[in-house]
Design a protein around this motif. Structure first.
Motif, mmCIF file in Angstrom:
data_model
loop_
_atom_site.group_PDB
_atom_site.id
_atom_site.type_symbol
_atom_site.label_atom_id
_atom_site.label_comp_id
_atom_site.label_asym_id
_atom_site.label_seq_id
_atom_site.Cartn_x
_atom_site.Cartn_y
_atom_site.Cartn_z
ATOM 1 N N LYS A 120 1.301 14.447 -3.447
ATOM 2 C CA LYS A 120 2.215 13.374 -3.035
ATOM 3 C C LYS A 120 1.874 12.056 -3.733
ATOM 4 C CE LYS A 120 4.075 14.464 1.459
ATOM 5 N NZ LYS A 120 4.127 13.922 2.818
ATOM 6 N N ASP A 121 1.219 12.135 -4.845
ATOM 7 C CA ASP A 121 0.877 10.919 -5.590
ATOM 8 C C ASP A 121 2.038 10.557 -6.525
ATOM 9 O OD1 ASP A 121 -1.513 10.665 -4.320
ATOM 10 O OD2 ASP A 121 -2.724 11.537 -5.912
ATOM 11 N N PHE A 122 2.960 9.759 -5.970
ATOM 12 C CA PHE A 122 4.208 9.473 -6.693
ATOM 13 C C PHE A 122 4.299 8.042 -7.210
ATOM 14 C CE2 PHE A 122 5.973 12.732 -3.545
ATOM 15 C CZ PHE A 122 5.920 13.778 -4.469
ATOM 16 N N GLY B 42 5.667 4.868 2.277
ATOM 17 C CA GLY B 42 5.371 6.281 2.496
ATOM 18 C C GLY B 42 5.216 6.968 1.146
ATOM 19 N N ASP B 43 4.745 8.213 1.203
ATOM 20 C CA ASP B 43 4.538 8.948 -0.046
ATOM 21 C C ASP B 43 5.809 9.662 -0.488
ATOM 22 O OD1 ASP B 43 1.801 8.398 -0.644
ATOM 23 O OD2 ASP B 43 1.223 9.646 1.047
ATOM 24 N N SER B 44 6.867 8.893 -0.717
ATOM 25 C CA SER B 44 8.082 9.492 -1.289
ATOM 26 C C SER B 44 8.620 8.517 -2.332
ATOM 27 C CB SER B 44 9.141 9.705 -0.196
ATOM 28 O OG SER B 44 9.664 8.466 0.210
ATOM 29 N N GLY C 50 -3.230 3.375 -4.177
ATOM 30 C CA GLY C 50 -2.973 4.736 -3.713
ATOM 31 C C GLY C 50 -1.891 5.446 -4.483
ATOM 32 N N GLY C 51 -1.906 6.761 -4.316
ATOM 33 C CA GLY C 51 -0.872 7.606 -4.910
ATOM 34 C C GLY C 51 -0.875 7.648 -6.424
ATOM 35 N N VAL C 52 -2.050 7.421 -7.028
ATOM 36 C CA VAL C 52 -2.080 7.402 -8.495
ATOM 37 C C VAL C 52 -2.912 8.540 -9.094
ATOM 38 C CG1 VAL C 52 -1.605 4.954 -8.940
ATOM 39 C CG2 VAL C 52 -3.933 5.645 -8.376
ATOM 40 N N GLY D 251 0.845 -1.192 0.000
ATOM 41 C CA GLY D 251 0.000 0.000 0.000
ATOM 42 C C GLY D 251 0.874 1.233 0.000
ATOM 43 N N THR D 252 0.317 2.343 -0.403
ATOM 44 C CA THR D 252 1.076 3.592 -0.375
ATOM 45 C C THR D 252 0.274 4.656 0.363
ATOM 46 O OG1 THR D 252 0.177 4.697 -2.328
ATOM 47 C CG2 THR D 252 1.881 3.048 -2.716
ATOM 48 N N GLY D 253 0.949 5.438 1.147
ATOM 49 C CA GLY D 253 0.298 6.537 1.856
ATOM 50 C C GLY D 253 0.934 6.748 3.213
ATOM 51 N N ASP D 254 1.379 7.983 3.463
ATOM 52 C CA ASP D 254 1.989 8.302 4.763
ATOM 53 C C ASP D 254 1.019 8.057 5.914
ATOM 54 O OD1 ASP D 254 4.457 9.092 3.770
ATOM 55 O OD2 ASP D 254 3.778 11.154 3.395
ATOM 56 N N GLU D 255 -0.269 8.118 5.608
ATOM 57 C CA GLU D 255 -1.285 7.973 6.668
ATOM 58 C C GLU D 255 -1.535 6.512 7.048
ATOM 59 O OE1 GLU D 255 -1.748 8.232 3.517
ATOM 60 O OE2 GLU D 255 -3.763 7.758 2.815
ATOM 61 N N LEU D 256 -0.983 5.598 6.272
ATOM 62 C CA LEU D 256 -1.329 4.181 6.464
ATOM 63 C C LEU D 256 -0.489 3.492 7.527
ATOM 64 C CD1 LEU D 256 -1.709 2.830 2.830
ATOM 65 C CD2 LEU D 256 -3.493 3.696 4.345
HETATM 66 MG MG MG Z 1 -2.208 8.482 -0.889
#
Ligand code: MG
Ligand code: AMP
Length: 405
Positions: free
Chosen positions: A249-251, A219-221, A242-244, A176-181
């Protein structure tokens, strides 16, 4: 630019070939896809035998009382020829003795000592199972591209086959992707969120017969994403969520791009889940799904299930539908190809009343979906819809138009 659902599926089918093969004991092959045709090496049954517990007789003895001094059991070898005026008692599965023309079931005769009274008419060939009437020597009885089930295992065992060549399991890695996760086994702070997509993706892939690997949360980097990709790269399929989309921060797509992903499509005309993308790094297929749980699930069902089905080597890898009626009036926004989750109870399909892209709870309630075309704005109760099953399948060998119009 966004492409159509049909185009996206075609791209997936065209760019996916079956995984390699392995040889397994038949008992361990359940759910696998057969990798070569299996040809019968002998007739089944192997010899003419009795279908009933009864008496082996001549038709000309119908209505007569005949002598019976011999019994044939399953597994016996007949030693004598049957002569007129005689009967041989025979059990189900026992070989038919030479000269026998029919079997009269036990319940149809009368016994007097070692004599039996036969019925008035006896049909030639009655209750005789003939060699090869089930499986003929030389015919294919299990085909490349079929899925092994309990009945295919019965076929194989009946031919004395101990091992079978099947497609190996597809290796699927997920993150999964996302700093919040955070993972569901961690503590979370307010404003953080449990990653529910990754366990869902893994479970669904496992349900579809894949070997799955949990990679983690990125994370979102770009750096963090690249580490996750590197850990997953030896897989047949990498799935992310995520991040798409358009966020700052959608990387996700960028990180995959930097590691050499050849993108085949990066947007699909579908609601929800437009940013779904598909591509490859060398031989690994990559599907980047949206972060919103329901959006990711819908696109998983449409695209990832198709990818897995094709890669599995199954002949029946196209989505198939069931035509049924809608349970109540249903208002649509129209203007887009729209996936709508619902419940099929065997008679009709009821769209779920609440289903927003960011929700988790509707997914659990659905067992089917419809995909409506942009011009459709209203479905009257009782009108025909084409449902695509979820968690079970109607996969077909031929392509089908699965849109509800
Ligand atoms: Mg995200
Ligand atoms: P994104 O596509 O990254 O903008 O995410 C869209 C929404 O989905 C946000 O509200 C995210 O917090 C949520 N989301 C992203 N990934 C996951 C996940 N793995 N599990 C649950 N929710 C997620």
């Amino acid at each position: 630019m966004a492409i159509s659902i049909t185009e996206a599926l075609d791209i997936i089918y065209q760019n996916t070939s079956a995984v390699s093969t392995e040889i397994l004991p038949i008992e361990a092959s359940l759910g696998r896809i057969v990798a070569e045709d299996y040809i019968a090496k002998f007739d089944l049954p192997g010899f003419d035998n009795s279908a009933m517990d009864g008496y082996a007789v001549k038709c000309a003895d119908a209505g007569k009382t005949v002598d019976c001094n011999e019994v044939l059991y399953a597994g016996d070898t007949p030693k004598t020829n049957l002569k007129q005026g005689c009967a041989i008692k025979i059990m189900t599965g026992a070989p038919i003795p030479e000269g026998c023309e029919a079997i009269v079931p036990i319940e149809k005769i009368k016994i007097r000592g070692n004599q039996v009274m036969l019925p008035a008419s006896i049909e030639n060939g009655a209750h005789i199972r003939h060699a090869g009437e089930d499986i003929k020597n030389g015919i294919p009885y299990l085909h490349k591209g079929e899925k092994v089930n309990a009945y295919s295992i019965a076929l194989l065992a009946s031919q004395g086959v101990t091992h079978i060549m099947v497609r190996r399991k597809i290796k699927v890695s997920v993150f999964g992707t996302g700093d919040e996760l955070r993972s569901h086994f961690e503590k979370i702070a307010p404003h953080q969120l449990y990653n529910s997509n990754t366990p869902m993706f893994l479970a669904r892939a496992e349900e579809l017969g894949c070997e799955v690997r949990y990679i983690g949360n990125s994370g979102d980097s770009i750096d963090s994403l690249k580490k996750m990709i590197a850990a997953a790269i030896d897989s047949d399929i990498i799935l992310t969520s995520g991040g798409v989309s358009m966020g700052d921060k959608d990387f996700t797509k960028e990180a995959f791009g930097e590691l050499g992903m050849k993108t085949h499509f990066s947007q699909v005309e579908i609601k929800p889940g437009k940013p779904t993308s598909y591509g490859k790094i060398k031989e690994s297929a990559i599907v980047n799904l949206p972060g919103n749980p329901l959006a990711s699930m819908v696109n998983y069902e449409i695209f990832v299930c198709a990818l897995i089905a094709k890669m599995s080597g199954a002949n029946a890898h196209y989505h198939g539908t069931i035509s049924t009626q809608i349970a109540h009036d249903y208002q649509l926004r129209g203007g887009k190809y729209t996936a709508c989750l619902g419940y099929f109870d065997g008679t009709s399909f009821a769209p779920l009343s609440q289903q927003l892209p960011g929700m988790v709870s509707p997914m659990h309630k659905a067992n089917a979906m419809i995909i409506t075309t942009p011009n459709l704005k209203f479905l009257q109760k009782g009108s025909t819809v084409k449902i695509i099953p979820i968690g079970w399948n109607m996969h077909r060998c031929q392509k089908e138009d699965f849109f509800t119009k």
